[in-house]
Motif scaffolding. Structure first.
Motif, mmCIF file in Angstrom:
data_model
loop_
_atom_site.group_PDB
_atom_site.id
_atom_site.type_symbol
_atom_site.label_atom_id
_atom_site.label_comp_id
_atom_site.label_asym_id
_atom_site.label_seq_id
_atom_site.Cartn_x
_atom_site.Cartn_y
_atom_site.Cartn_z
ATOM 1 N N ASP A 196 0.860 -1.177 0.000
ATOM 2 C CA ASP A 196 0.000 0.000 0.000
ATOM 3 C C ASP A 196 0.896 1.227 0.000
ATOM 4 O OD1 ASP A 196 -1.742 2.094 0.497
ATOM 5 O OD2 ASP A 196 -2.994 0.921 1.863
ATOM 6 N N GLY A 197 0.975 1.914 -1.134
ATOM 7 C CA GLY A 197 1.837 3.078 -1.250
ATOM 8 C C GLY A 197 1.489 4.171 -0.261
ATOM 9 N N GLU A 198 0.195 4.385 -0.026
ATOM 10 C CA GLU A 198 -0.201 5.421 0.924
ATOM 11 C C GLU A 198 0.202 5.058 2.343
ATOM 12 O OE1 GLU A 198 -1.415 8.399 0.579
ATOM 13 O OE2 GLU A 198 -1.249 8.197 -1.588
ATOM 14 N N ARG A 199 0.129 3.778 2.657
ATOM 15 C CA ARG A 199 0.534 3.359 3.995
ATOM 16 C C ARG A 199 2.035 3.512 4.180
ATOM 17 N NH1 ARG A 199 -2.245 -1.763 6.608
ATOM 18 N NH2 ARG A 199 -3.881 -0.209 6.519
ATOM 19 N N ARG A 201 3.848 5.716 2.625
ATOM 20 C CA ARG A 201 4.084 7.166 2.688
ATOM 21 C C ARG A 201 3.747 7.704 4.075
ATOM 22 N NH1 ARG A 201 4.977 10.306 -1.402
ATOM 23 N NH2 ARG A 201 4.236 8.691 -2.844
ATOM 24 N N ALA A 202 2.697 7.184 4.686
ATOM 25 C CA ALA A 202 2.332 7.638 6.016
ATOM 26 C C ALA A 202 3.356 7.212 7.061
ATOM 27 C CB ALA A 202 0.948 7.098 6.390
ATOM 28 N N ALA A 203 3.924 6.025 6.880
ATOM 29 C CA ALA A 203 4.906 5.532 7.848
ATOM 30 C C ALA A 203 6.263 6.166 7.654
ATOM 31 C CB ALA A 203 5.026 4.015 7.740
ATOM 32 N N TRP A 204 6.614 6.482 6.416
ATOM 33 C CA TRP A 204 7.944 7.021 6.103
ATOM 34 C C TRP A 204 7.774 8.464 5.600
ATOM 35 C CZ3 TRP A 204 9.409 2.158 2.791
ATOM 36 C CH2 TRP A 204 9.688 1.090 3.656
ATOM 37 N N THR A 205 7.434 9.359 6.495
ATOM 38 C CA THR A 205 7.157 10.731 6.093
ATOM 39 C C THR A 205 8.341 11.659 6.237
ATOM 40 O OG1 THR A 205 6.322 11.170 8.319
ATOM 41 C CG2 THR A 205 4.709 10.609 6.612
ATOM 42 N N ALA A 206 9.442 11.189 6.844
ATOM 43 C CA ALA A 206 10.598 12.076 7.023
ATOM 44 C C ALA A 206 11.241 12.357 5.677
ATOM 45 C CB ALA A 206 11.611 11.424 7.956
ATOM 46 N N PRO A 207 11.865 13.530 5.498
ATOM 47 C CA PRO A 207 12.556 13.815 4.238
ATOM 48 C C PRO A 207 13.668 12.820 3.989
ATOM 49 C CG PRO A 207 12.334 15.800 5.584
ATOM 50 C CD PRO A 207 11.913 14.642 6.437
ATOM 51 N N PRO A 251 1.422 7.901 13.390
ATOM 52 C CA PRO A 251 0.903 6.550 13.262
ATOM 53 C C PRO A 251 0.746 6.145 11.809
ATOM 54 C CG PRO A 251 -0.859 8.065 13.866
ATOM 55 C CD PRO A 251 0.423 8.839 13.925
ATOM 56 N N VAL A 252 0.688 4.823 11.600
ATOM 57 C CA VAL A 252 0.528 4.300 10.250
ATOM 58 C C VAL A 252 -0.937 4.407 9.856
ATOM 59 C CG1 VAL A 252 0.786 2.288 8.797
ATOM 60 C CG2 VAL A 252 2.445 2.736 10.592
ATOM 61 N N MET A 253 -1.218 5.196 8.845
ATOM 62 C CA MET A 253 -2.595 5.359 8.391
ATOM 63 C C MET A 253 -2.579 5.835 6.948
ATOM 64 S SD MET A 253 -3.646 8.909 10.331
ATOM 65 C CE MET A 253 -3.359 8.214 11.929
ATOM 66 N N THR A 254 -3.642 5.521 6.246
ATOM 67 C CA THR A 254 -3.760 6.011 4.881
ATOM 68 C C THR A 254 -4.350 7.399 4.880
ATOM 69 O OG1 THR A 254 -5.961 5.101 4.636
ATOM 70 C CG2 THR A 254 -4.125 3.660 4.064
ATOM 71 N N LYS A 309 0.080 -8.037 7.242
ATOM 72 C CA LYS A 309 0.164 -7.433 8.558
ATOM 73 C C LYS A 309 0.389 -5.933 8.421
ATOM 74 C CE LYS A 309 2.222 -11.634 10.497
ATOM 75 N NZ LYS A 309 3.422 -12.222 11.130
ATOM 76 N N PRO A 310 -0.110 -5.158 9.384
ATOM 77 C CA PRO A 310 0.097 -3.717 9.303
ATOM 78 C C PRO A 310 1.580 -3.372 9.392
ATOM 79 C CG PRO A 310 -1.083 -4.320 11.318
ATOM 80 C CD PRO A 310 -0.915 -5.561 10.528
ATOM 81 N N LEU A 311 1.973 -2.346 8.678
ATOM 82 C CA LEU A 311 3.362 -1.902 8.650
ATOM 83 C C LEU A 311 3.667 -1.131 9.926
ATOM 84 C CD1 LEU A 311 5.862 -1.774 6.700
ATOM 85 C CD2 LEU A 311 5.089 0.534 6.151
ATOM 86 N N THR A 312 4.674 -1.587 10.673
ATOM 87 C CA THR A 312 5.047 -0.909 11.906
ATOM 88 C C THR A 312 5.906 0.306 11.594
ATOM 89 O OG1 THR A 312 7.034 -2.257 12.189
ATOM 90 C CG2 THR A 312 4.986 -3.081 13.155
ATOM 91 N N ALA A 313 5.925 1.252 12.518
ATOM 92 C CA ALA A 313 6.658 2.489 12.307
ATOM 93 C C ALA A 313 8.162 2.266 12.280
ATOM 94 C CB ALA A 313 6.309 3.494 13.396
ATOM 95 N N GLY A 314 8.655 1.169 12.855
ATOM 96 C CA GLY A 314 10.090 0.924 12.880
ATOM 97 C C GLY A 314 10.622 0.205 11.670
ATOM 98 N N THR A 315 9.786 -0.145 10.735
ATOM 99 C CA THR A 315 10.240 -0.874 9.556
ATOM 100 C C THR A 315 11.200 -0.030 8.734
ATOM 101 O OG1 THR A 315 8.166 -2.111 9.471
ATOM 102 C CG2 THR A 315 9.507 -2.083 7.485
ATOM 103 N N THR A 316 12.372 -0.607 8.417
ATOM 104 C CA THR A 316 13.379 0.105 7.637
ATOM 105 C C THR A 316 13.448 -0.390 6.201
ATOM 106 O OG1 THR A 316 14.653 0.170 9.692
ATOM 107 C CG2 THR A 316 15.775 0.883 7.693
#
Length: 801
Positions: A561-564, A566-572, A603-606, A674-681
């Protein structure tokens, strides 16, 4: 000035250029043309002690766990290294529960025991040093083996044995030599180049034009062969345009003009190559007149007169080398525990664990078509508790068991345990034989007296694994099947790896992945780097890039999910120069890169479920959404709409429920991601593009190119590479945890020539996994037989009349 000249003189004395003059039809000769290049000293990283030869990374990690455990390394030495007086040094940290009076660490080299020392490493690292007798280490491959025996301080139950562990520090474990130079004499001596503090080997590709993917692909194929033949278990590739000195192995492959442009340290005759040894580094310089000649020279490196495949050494060293990256087993073969690295052992503790790896082919089709027979040889003592048993686990799951219930004990030479083929998977499999030997004396728990007890269990290394015939059919998506050679079957041997742009970060990440893939391919397989995106008609492709540089279609093709993301990895995105400023071996700097790449505060959200506050917009004032109904509350309005929808589509809903029920009986539904966690690299996922059913894509993505390059260095480590299974894998750089989404393959690819025997096994395996289909076919066959019999009897009766 005098001191400066003396330092330069010492550097020049340590520099040895070994020239391998390689004519098209001649063997190795010496000499380098252009001595001005070869005379320039190579200055490597001065922080690393060059007299200390570190050890390669292992798939099983470096933790010695339980009451009995071991680790083994193949170590290649040049003649100069083997002739020196050497020592083995290591740093060990143990759990506080390890009893020093009864815990030891034993070192063996080439099957000969060197010494044994007590483990006293709780609280702080323990430094150990083992002096090696002269002549014990031989030129070529040697086997270095550490065996730990650990006992608990206060507890005597089986559960307490899981508290026993000792961690080996890879940065302070290895062989110590008085002289740090290698003394290269031939191309196979490249295997003597020491890895870094993580057990990884740094490989550098230098070329002036980074957009020249043909030259990069040529270099990757050379490094893949060298890495495979030299036993490099953890390759890390850097693509750069400068021939600056650096630790590890550097490859310069080009025409004389190209080599001069990038500052080559040597200039061999066209058609030849030269090895230049520096302080902890080796540079391979290969020259040819044109591109066609470069292709020919690249094909010869690692083959023919330049072959590295048959490394010299001791018999034990060659066996350890074969176990470092094991080959896939073939049907009808037998392997003993000695072949798999285990040794005959007598054990007087409570829990003995014997681990080894077994590699299945990439097109292995797991099914209940047979068993791998484990024929145990050994025995157990009299007087054991009835709860004593042998348990065999395959990939962490119990596969077979054997009670040790005879009060008088037993001795056996061919006790067969049957391990279902369904328990195995394509690629590397971990097998563990656990023996629980509990006795009445354990209840008294005299830890010192228990050390003197007679052996309770004997396991002989003649214990055998018999591999049966098994079905061959490549199932996809499957990371473990495709990354261990399955993709090459779909692409006629050449696996394309695509990057969106030709930047150093992306090219380094893609090249690291390509070399690691190439190590598992046979001589007919290879990988290639390409810039852009794959064509729809390509049967298989790998896409490597930051998530912002990959198309939404590529993400959707593999179920991301590209939007998901993008929501999780929002830092420049990180600055492209970050890899040059980050020490990838430094845990603190790696954490900084991970934190800069991932925003944990969001948080991870679309986008569709974000509130105005989440999107940085002011909240809407004065609007009560609950009052939008014509009359009544929101719940009443929803109830009316639902009732109207059900009455209108009653037939359609009924048919849909029937279809879902029937499909659930015969087909296993796909598990939700499974939902993408915020720590995923890093995320690696596989799937098929919707617009082209014949294609199959693998996407490797991260928050930024810098994070992608560094995370790729981690994921190709042998202990991490083996964990890539299922449809999707996610790596958290900070915790080091890899999570996977396992699922059944969605389609299969024929990998073997048509064979009645193989198709029979495939059909039997598929039916074993679909019992309702099997029962339905039997019922249909029975009904057909009944109808046929009835018709025959009826026609026979009429004829009699």
């Amino acid at each position: 000035m005098t001191s400066l000249m003396s330092r330069r003189a010492r550097r020049a004395a340590c520099l040895r250029a070994v020239s391998l003059q390689l004519l098209l039809a001649m063997a190795l000769t010496a000499g380098v043309e252009g001595s001005a290049f070869a005379a320039e000293p190579l200055v490597a990283d001065a922080a690393q002690d060059r007299t200390f030869r570190l050890l390669p990374a292992l798939a099983g990690g470096l933790r010695l766990a339980g009451e009995s455990d071991h680790r083994e390394w193949p170590v290649y030495l040049t003649r100069k290294q083997a002739s020196q007086q050497s020592a083995f040094e290591l740093a060990l940290t143990s759990a506080v529960s390890v009893m020093p009076e009864g815990s030891t660490l034993r070192l063996s080299v080439n099957g000969q025991m060197v010494a044994e020392q007590q483990i006293k490493a709780f609280g702080q690292p323990q430094l150990m040093r083992f002096e090696l007798p002269a002549g014990l280490l031989q030129p070529g491959l040697n086997a270095v083996r550490l065996t730990a025996s650990q006992r608990h301080r206060v507890a005597c139950d089986t559960a307490s044995t899981y508290e026993l562990w000792s961690d080996i520090d890879p940065a302070r474990t290895g062989l110590r030599f008085p002289d740090g130079t290698l003394g290269l004499e031939a191309l196979p001596d490249l295997a003597a180049l020491a890895p870094d503090a993580r057990g990884a080997q740094r490989l550098r590709i230098v070329q002036g034009d980074l957009t020249d993917t043909k030259s990069l692909t040529r270099a990757i194929r050379v490094l893949s062969r060298i890495a495979r033949d030299a036993g490099i278990s953890h390759p890390i590739v850097e693509v750069t345009g400068s021939a600056r000195p650096a630790p590890g192995l550097t490859l310069l492959l080009g025409t004389p003009d190209e080599l001069r442009a990038i500052g080559s340290p040597a200039m061999p005759q066209p058609g030849n190559l030269t090895l230049v040894e520096g302080d902890g580094s080796v540079v391979i310089v290969a020259a040819a007149h044109d591109q066609a000649a470069l292709d020919d020279l690249a094909d010869r490196i690692g083959r023919g007169e330049l072959s590295m495949a048959a490394l010299a050494g001791t018999e034990e060293g060659r066996a350890a080398f074969a176990r470092l990256t094991p080959a896939a087993v073939q049907p009808g073969t037998s392997l003993t525990l000695a072949d798999l690295g285990a040794r005959t052992s007598e054990f007087n503790g409570r829990l003995q664990r014997t681990r080894f790896d077994l590699r299945m082919p990439d097109d292995f089709f797991p099914a209940e078509t047979g068993t791998i027979n484990l024929s145990l040889a050994g025995g157990y003592a009299a007087g054991l508790d009835p709860t004593s048993q042998i348990v065999v686990r395959v990939n962490g799951e119990v596969a077979a068991g054997l009670p040790l219930s005879d009060p008088a004990g037993d001795i056996f030479s061919d006790k067969v345990l049957r391990l279902s083929l369904m328990a195995f998977r394509p690629g590397l499999n971990s097998i563990e034989i656990t023996t629980q030997t509990e006795a009445r004396a354990d209840r008294q728990c005299d830890t010192l007296a228990a050390l003197q007890e007679p052996p309770r269990f004997l396991l002989v290394d003649a214990t055998r694994l018999d591999i049966p015939a098994f079905p061959r059919l490549l199932g996809l998506p499957s990371l473990n099947a495709s990354l261990s050679g399955g993709l090459a079957r779909m692409t006629d041997g050449d696996v394309p790896v695509y990057v969106p742009f030709a930047t150093p970060d992306l090219l380094s990440a893609a090249s690291t992945l390509a070399v690691r893939l190439g190590m598992d391919l046979d001589e007919g397989g290879s990988t290639s780097i390409r810039v852009g995106r794959p064509q729809p008609h390509e049967p298989a492709a790998i896409l490597v890039g930051a998530f912002g540089d990959l198309s939404p279609a590529a993400m959707a093709a593999v179920g991301l999910d590209g939007e998901r993301l993008r929501a999780a990895w929002t830092a420049p995105a990180l600055d492209g120069a970050a890899p040059q400023m980050v020490n990838a071996s430094n845990p603190l700097q790696r954490r900084v890169v991970s934190l800069q790449s991932i925003n944990r505060s969001e948080p991870v959200m679309t986008g569709s479920i974000r509130t105005p506050q989440d999107q940085g917009q002011p909240a809407l004032q004065g609007l009560d959404i609950a009052q939008t109904g014509a009359d009544g509350s929101t719940d009443e309005a929803m109830q009316r709409w639902t009732q109207a929808h059900v009455e209108r589509d009653l037939l359609r809903n009924t048919l849909s429920r029937i279809e879902t029920t029937v499909a659930g009986l015969f087909f296993q539904p796909d598990e939700p991601r499974k939902p993408l966690t915020a720590g995923t690299t890093l995320v690696i996922a596989q799937g098929r593009p919707q617009e082209e059913e014949a294609a199959f894509w693998t996407v490797v993505t991260a928050p930024s190119p810098a994070a992608l390059a560094i995370a790729m260095e981690d994921i190709v480590a042998p202990q991490n590479w083996r964990q890539l299974t299922g449809h999707e894998a996610r790596y958290d750089m900070q915790t080091g945890v890899i999570s996977t989404d396992s699922g059944q393959p969605q389609f299969h690819v024929i990998s073997e020539p048509d064979s009645i025997a193989n198709w029979r096994l495939v059909a039997a395996g598929w039916l074993s996994g679909n019992p309702l289909v099997y029962a339905g076919l039997l019922l249909a066959a029975a009904l057909g037989l009944a109808l046929t019999t009835s018709r025959v009897l009826r026609s026979g009766g009429q004829a009699g009349l």
